[in-house]
Design an enzyme around this catalytic site. Structure first.
Site, PDB file in Angstrom:
ATOM      1  N   ASP A 112       0.867  -1.181   0.000  1.00 31.51           N
ATOM      2  CA  ASP A 112       0.000   0.000   0.000  1.00 31.51           C
ATOM      3  C   ASP A 112       0.907   1.236   0.000  1.00 31.51           C
ATOM      4  OD1 ASP A 112      -1.964   1.895   0.423  1.00 31.51           O
ATOM      5  OD2 ASP A 112      -2.830   0.958   2.187  1.00 31.51           O
ATOM      6  N   SER A 113       1.211   1.805   1.159  1.00 29.60           N
ATOM      7  CA  SER A 113       2.138   2.938   1.204  1.00 29.60           C
ATOM      8  C   SER A 113       3.585   2.473   1.028  1.00 29.60           C
ATOM      9  CB  SER A 113       2.011   3.680   2.537  1.00 29.60           C
ATOM     10  OG  SER A 113       2.594   2.913   3.578  1.00 29.60           O
ATOM     11  N   GLY A 114       3.843   1.193   1.328  1.00 30.70           N
ATOM     12  CA  GLY A 114       5.192   0.644   1.243  1.00 30.70           C
ATOM     13  C   GLY A 114       6.011   0.854   2.504  1.00 30.70           C
ATOM     14  N   THR A 116       5.735  -0.411   5.556  1.00 32.93           N
ATOM     15  CA  THR A 116       6.073  -1.641   6.277  1.00 32.93           C
ATOM     16  C   THR A 116       7.302  -2.303   5.640  1.00 32.93           C
ATOM     17  OG1 THR A 116       3.683  -1.931   6.509  1.00 32.93           O
ATOM     18  CG2 THR A 116       5.069  -3.772   7.223  1.00 32.93           C
ATOM     19  N   LYS A 140      -0.667  -1.787  -4.958  1.00 33.29           N
ATOM     20  CA  LYS A 140      -1.567  -0.668  -5.289  1.00 33.29           C
ATOM     21  C   LYS A 140      -0.885   0.401  -6.149  1.00 33.29           C
ATOM     22  CE  LYS A 140      -4.874  -1.109  -1.504  1.00 33.29           C
ATOM     23  NZ  LYS A 140      -5.401  -0.546  -0.242  1.00 33.29           N
TER      24      LYS A 140
END
Ligand code: IMP
Ligand code: MG
Length: 183
Positions: A112-114, A116, A140
């Site tokens: 998602d945002s990356g 993690t 995404k």
């Protein structure tokens, strides 16, 4: 296709839309297995699953990789029950296995945002692996925080909140065998 509220797995809640059917997922996982098999001709391969989201994907994926490998897991906690990233990543379980000199394939459910993965890549790189690559079932393509390419991607994901095939919302729906968007 709408995921029927009559599906006894869904607690009476209807999912908005089936994004990926079981058959579509299975066919792509077989292809990914072939790609990964061809990409690692020699050396020790450690497939590192990021729990909990990757557990079903990883179980299916490793059975399609036709070379010797080991499996271990990582637990990073980041989301709680929210559908947006809190920006916090906490390591709860660290793999027992020594990573030095090994090919590491980090398996994730969705990028998602990356955030993690970026945090984990930095941490794992310090342990001197021979190589480290990411395999994500879903991407995404909105990750602004990940400074490492995702080498293996199952599917481009819509910018919606997805559940099933390991992905949860507040721990619900992980066992749903397809991927669907949440109402
Ligand atoms: P990131 O750090 O923002 O890339 O978020 C990655 C983690 O958030 C994933 O491993 C998932 O556990 C969770 N996540 C992000 N998007 C979704 C989604 O659409 N459905 C379910 N979980 C998600
Ligand atoms: Mg999650």
């Amino acid at each position: 296709m709408t995921a029927s509220a009559a599906d006894p797995r869904l607690k009476g809640r209807a999912l908005k839309r089936v994004a990926l059917s079981e058959e579509t997922i299975a066919a792509r996982v077989r292809e990914l297995g072939r790609e990964i098999t061809a990409s690692y001709p020699d050396g020790d391969l450690l497939v590192l699953g990021l729990l909990k989201g990757s557990f079903i994907f990883l179980a299916d994926l490793v059975r399609q990789i036709e070379r010797p490998l080991h499996v271990d897991f990582l637990v990073a906690s980041s989301y709680g029950d929210a559908t947006v990233s809190s920006g916090m990543v906490r390591l709860v379980y660290d793999p027992e296995t020594d990573l030095a000199g090994k090919h590491i394939l980090l398996v994730e459910d969705i990028v998602d945002s990356g955030r993690t993965l970026q945090r984990l890549m930095t941490l794992l790189n310090e342990r001197n692996p021979r190589s480290i690559e990411i395999c994500a079932l879903l991407h995404k393509h909105i990750a602004t925080e990940l400074h490492h390419p995702t080498r293996f991607i199952g599917f481009d994901a819509p910018n919606e909140f997805l559940v099933g095939y390991g992905l949860d919302h507040a721990e619900d729906f992980r066992h749903v065998p397809y991927v669907a968007s949440l109402q």
